[in-house]
Design a protein around this motif. Sequence first.
Motif, short mmCIF file in Angstrom:
data_model
loop_
_atom_site.label_atom_id
_atom_site.label_comp_id
_atom_site.label_asym_id
_atom_site.label_seq_id
_atom_site.Cartn_x
_atom_site.Cartn_y
_atom_site.Cartn_z
N ARG A 1 4.42 -0.47 -1.33
CA ARG A 1 4.02 -0.65 -2.69
C ARG A 1 5.01 -1.61 -3.30
O ARG A 1 6.16 -1.29 -3.56
CB ARG A 1 3.71 0.62 -3.59
CG ARG A 1 3.48 0.38 -5.02
CD ARG A 1 1.80 -0.38 -4.94
NE ARG A 1 0.79 0.46 -4.48
CZ ARG A 1 -0.34 0.32 -4.30
NH1 ARG A 1 -0.80 -0.98 -4.66
NH2 ARG A 1 -1.13 1.19 -4.06
N GLY B 1 -9.15 0.76 -0.31
CA GLY B 1 -8.35 0.70 -0.81
C GLY B 1 -8.10 1.01 -2.14
O GLY B 1 -9.04 1.34 -2.62
N SER B 2 -6.67 0.95 -2.72
CA SER B 2 -6.82 1.43 -4.19
C SER B 2 -7.45 0.47 -5.32
O SER B 2 -7.75 -0.56 -4.94
CB SER B 2 -5.17 1.54 -4.44
OG SER B 2 -4.76 0.34 -4.41
N ARG C 1 -5.60 -2.77 -5.41
CA ARG C 1 -5.79 -3.75 -4.16
C ARG C 1 -7.21 -4.30 -4.39
O ARG C 1 -7.31 -5.49 -4.00
CB ARG C 1 -5.37 -3.08 -2.84
CG ARG C 1 -4.11 -3.01 -2.51
CD ARG C 1 -3.89 -2.29 -1.38
NE ARG C 1 -4.54 -3.06 -0.28
CZ ARG C 1 -3.86 -4.14 0.53
NH1 ARG C 1 -2.47 -4.48 0.11
NH2 ARG C 1 -4.63 -4.45 1.53
N MET D 1 0.97 -1.10 0.04
CA MET D 1 0.10 0.18 -0.03
C MET D 1 0.84 1.29 -0.05
O MET D 1 1.96 1.24 0.56
CB MET D 1 -0.82 0.04 1.21
CG MET D 1 -2.02 -0.97 1.14
SD MET D 1 -2.90 -0.91 2.73
CE MET D 1 -1.92 -1.84 3.86
N PHE E 1 -13.50 1.11 4.14
CA PHE E 1 -12.51 1.49 3.08
C PHE E 1 -11.97 0.29 2.55
O PHE E 1 -11.46 -0.70 2.92
CB PHE E 1 -11.19 2.09 4.22
CG PHE E 1 -9.99 2.42 3.23
CD1 PHE E 1 -10.03 3.50 2.45
CD2 PHE E 1 -8.97 1.75 3.16
CE1 PHE E 1 -9.17 4.03 1.44
CE2 PHE E 1 -7.73 2.21 2.35
CZ PHE E 1 -7.94 3.27 1.64
N SER F 1 -0.61 7.03 1.46
CA SER F 1 -2.02 7.66 1.79
C SER F 1 -2.95 6.49 2.13
O SER F 1 -3.94 7.06 3.05
CB SER F 1 -2.57 8.23 0.47
OG SER F 1 -2.26 7.33 -0.49
N GLU F 2 -2.69 5.26 1.89
CA GLU F 2 -3.75 4.37 2.04
C GLU F 2 -3.49 3.92 3.61
O GLU F 2 -4.59 3.46 4.41
CB GLU F 2 -3.53 3.11 1.18
CG GLU F 2 -3.96 3.33 -0.35
CD GLU F 2 -3.76 2.12 -0.92
OE1 GLU F 2 -4.69 1.15 -1.33
OE2 GLU F 2 -2.57 2.07 -1.63
N ARG G 1 -5.58 5.30 6.35
CA ARG G 1 -7.00 4.93 6.14
C ARG G 1 -7.61 3.59 6.16
O ARG G 1 -8.50 3.27 6.42
CB ARG G 1 -7.60 5.60 5.00
CG ARG G 1 -7.70 7.15 4.93
CD ARG G 1 -8.32 7.64 3.58
NE ARG G 1 -9.86 7.24 3.99
CZ ARG G 1 -10.75 7.25 2.70
NH1 ARG G 1 -10.19 7.49 1.35
NH2 ARG G 1 -12.09 6.71 3.04
N VAL G 2 -6.53 2.62 6.36
CA VAL G 2 -6.66 1.30 6.29
C VAL G 2 -7.64 0.69 7.25
O VAL G 2 -8.30 -0.35 7.16
CB VAL G 2 -5.39 0.55 6.05
CG1 VAL G 2 -4.62 0.58 7.50
CG2 VAL G 2 -5.51 -0.83 5.55
#
Length: 259
Positions: A231, A196-197, A200, A181, A194, A184-185, A188-189
Amino acid sequence: MSNVLISSTYSSSKSFNHLQKKDLQAMTRFSHELKVPLSTISLIADLLEESQESNECKGLISHLKNSVNWLKTMVEDIETWTTIVDRRLVLKLEPVSIVECVHEAVQILAPISNQKNKRILLLASERLSPAWADKVRLKHVIINLLNNAINYSLDGDQIEVEVLEIDNFVETRVRDHGPGMDSSELDRVFESFFRGSVGRESYSKGQGLGLSIVKAIVEMHGGVVGVQSSRGVGTTFWFRIPLALDKTPKSSSRLFMSV
């Protein structure tokens, strides 16, 4: 040492504040109503499995049962989450072996991990004291973290679970080698819903409640939870909960387990 019951004092985070009482009641009714058809489907799948002999039929039935179990997990998460948000969750605290909880969680998730050819390796320090915890809720935490690691990693990947003592806490780390991740993620995980992107999301489907449940339950135990990720490298979720007041050492051998 006697068991202790404590009620939830978990403070609603900003991700819970927008919910109304009617929303929680609707989600509770929804999860309850799903239980009956899921139980029926599960029973039928068991009966079919016993009566079928062809490998093709057995494969289809196995897939059906895995799907039912996944739906059951979602329902359980909804029920637990609404109980936490509505401050109705009660913990039954007692000395608990986290290693034992990991063993049981791995067995529960074995159908999913086997299907995806995931190997789960457990590393535990030589002398572990028991945690002061609610075993059922603690196992829910471990199941959610392992399920997250299974879903967010490639088929054939290895997942490591490490359990060790740090000061007056037992720390558990669940490490995967998935997509990882961005920073930024990470902020908030643990928020409810939530997902994720986009990258994901392509690995897994779910309602985004599992990690918020993990955080709430761990904090109710007087513990802390965290995450480290990069990442393209992978992700490690960890949590610490207090040791039991009566520090009785467990097994003296180093434990390894793979599934």
